[in-house]
Design an enzyme around this catalytic site. Structure first.
Site, PDB file in Angstrom:
ATOM      1  N   PHE A  66       0.829  -1.188   0.000  1.00 51.70           N
ATOM      2  CA  PHE A  66       0.000   0.000   0.000  1.00 51.70           C
ATOM      3  C   PHE A  66       0.872   1.249   0.000  1.00 51.70           C
ATOM      4  O   PHE A  66       1.906   1.284   0.658  1.00 51.70           O
ATOM      5  CB  PHE A  66      -0.902   0.030   1.237  1.00 51.70           C
ATOM      6  CG  PHE A  66      -1.892  -1.097   1.290  1.00 51.70           C
ATOM      7  CD1 PHE A  66      -3.077  -1.016   0.595  1.00 51.70           C
ATOM      8  CD2 PHE A  66      -1.610  -2.226   2.008  1.00 51.70           C
ATOM      9  CE1 PHE A  66      -3.984  -2.056   0.643  1.00 51.70           C
ATOM     10  CE2 PHE A  66      -2.512  -3.278   2.066  1.00 51.70           C
ATOM     11  CZ  PHE A  66      -3.699  -3.188   1.373  1.00 51.70           C
ATOM     12  N   SER A  67       0.436   2.259  -0.699  1.00 52.43           N
ATOM     13  CA  SER A  67       1.066   3.590  -0.695  1.00 52.43           C
ATOM     14  C   SER A  67       2.532   3.594  -1.104  1.00 52.43           C
ATOM     15  O   SER A  67       3.306   4.451  -0.674  1.00 52.43           O
ATOM     16  CB  SER A  67       0.915   4.254   0.690  1.00 52.43           C
ATOM     17  OG  SER A  67      -0.450   4.383   1.004  1.00 52.43           O
TER      18      SER A  67
END
Length: 75
Positions: A66-67
């Site tokens: 994620f991210s």
């Protein structure tokens, strides 16, 4: 916790940081790979795939990230 893989001596602190995450019980399993000028300088993994710790993390274990693009953009 045994950390598998290889690290260029210049990046030994990465191995220590990964081990610290397991020692402090922040991480169940993790992996990190770093390339410098196209050459692999860090390729490490350890821990388990699941919280029950029934399957060990392998070199080719897949995971959801994620991210990641935010950090890469910042760098």
């Amino acid at each position: 916790m045994q950390i598998e893989g290889t690290t260029d001596i210049r990046f030994d602190t990465v191995r220590k940081a990964l081990a610290e995450g397991f020692e402090r019980k922040r991480d169940v399993g993790a992996a990190v790979a770093v390339y410098l000028n196209g050459d692999p300088v860090v390729d490490l993994w350890g821990g388990h795939v699941d919280r029950r710790r029934s399957r060990t993390w392998q070199q080719d274990t897949l995971c959801c990230m994620f991210s990641v693009s935010k950090a890469m953009t910042a760098i």
